[in-house]
Design an enzyme around this catalytic site. Structure first.
Site, short mmCIF file in Angstrom:
data_model
loop_
_atom_site.label_atom_id
_atom_site.label_comp_id
_atom_site.label_asym_id
_atom_site.label_seq_id
_atom_site.Cartn_x
_atom_site.Cartn_y
_atom_site.Cartn_z
N HIS A 99 33.24 -18.49 64.04
CA HIS A 99 34.01 -18.44 65.39
C HIS A 99 35.10 -17.34 65.15
CE1 HIS A 99 35.87 -19.47 69.17
NE2 HIS A 99 37.28 -19.23 68.61
N GLU A 100 36.06 -17.73 64.25
CA GLU A 100 36.94 -16.94 63.80
C GLU A 100 36.77 -15.61 63.33
OE1 GLU A 100 39.97 -17.63 64.83
OE2 GLU A 100 39.87 -19.63 65.32
#
Ligand SMILES: [Zn+2]
Length: 188
Positions: A120-121
């Site tokens: 996600h990051e």
């Protein structure tokens, strides 16, 4: 959920594989599929506890998109991974176009799936914004679906958006901002 997403990613990839010329073939490396992908490099020396999980997360991106490829380097690099404790949880500080860094918060990844958090990051570094109200099948819904969500692959819309954002390589520019996960993805 992971299996379903992987199958979708594999289908999308299969559709993009085209015969390579000899020149293209010699210029590419294993896993490249002969596309004109730009390579974005990263370092993991700042996140030694998560080398394996970072590698898995990166492979999820590299098997999901075609216009950008992420490659680990030992020093330098366009972006970096760091680990530590931050009361605000994990976050990405990035221009949204390959530069900056990802911070992995110890407490958060004890609660949430670490591969999903890192993927996600990394999605922020590739240009995707948060969309916490989305379903688990959406990577950028982050912690919205709750800690039980372990999907760590971008969905078709997210893959398409990243390919579009990287269609011109590094040519696009952005302003570096910190994309925190202030409430939903933050540890409780
Ligand atoms: Zn986020």
């Amino acid at each position: 959920m992971i299996r379903k997403s992987f199958a979708a990613a594999a289908l999308a990839l299969a559709a993009t594989i085209a015969p390579m010329t000899a020149a293209q073939a010699s210029a590419t490396t294993e896993g490249d599929f002969g596309t004109a992908a730009v390579t974005v490099t990263y370092t993991v020396s700042g996140a030694p506890s998560f080398r394996s999980q970072i590698s898995t997360s990166i492979s999820h991106w590299n098997t999901s998109v075609t216009n950008v490829r992420l490659q680990q380097v030992s020093s330098g690099g366009n972006f970096a991974f760091y680990e530590g404790n931050d009361s605000r949880g994990s976050y990405a500080s990035t221009d949204g176009h390959g530069r900056g860094y990802v911070f992995i918060d110890y407490a958060q990844v004890r609660q949430y799936d670490v591969i999903r958090v890192i993927t996600h990051e990394t999605g922020h570094v590739l240009g995707l914004p948060d969309h916490y109200s989305g379903p688990c099948s959406e990577l950028m819904s982050g912690g919205g679906p709750g800690p039980s969500c372990t999907n760590s692959y971008p969905n078709a819309t997210e893959r398409s958006r990243v390919n579009s954002l990287w269609a011109n390589g590094f040519a696009a520019r952005g302003e570096q901002v910190r994309i925190a996960e202030p409430q939903i993805f933050a540890k409780s």
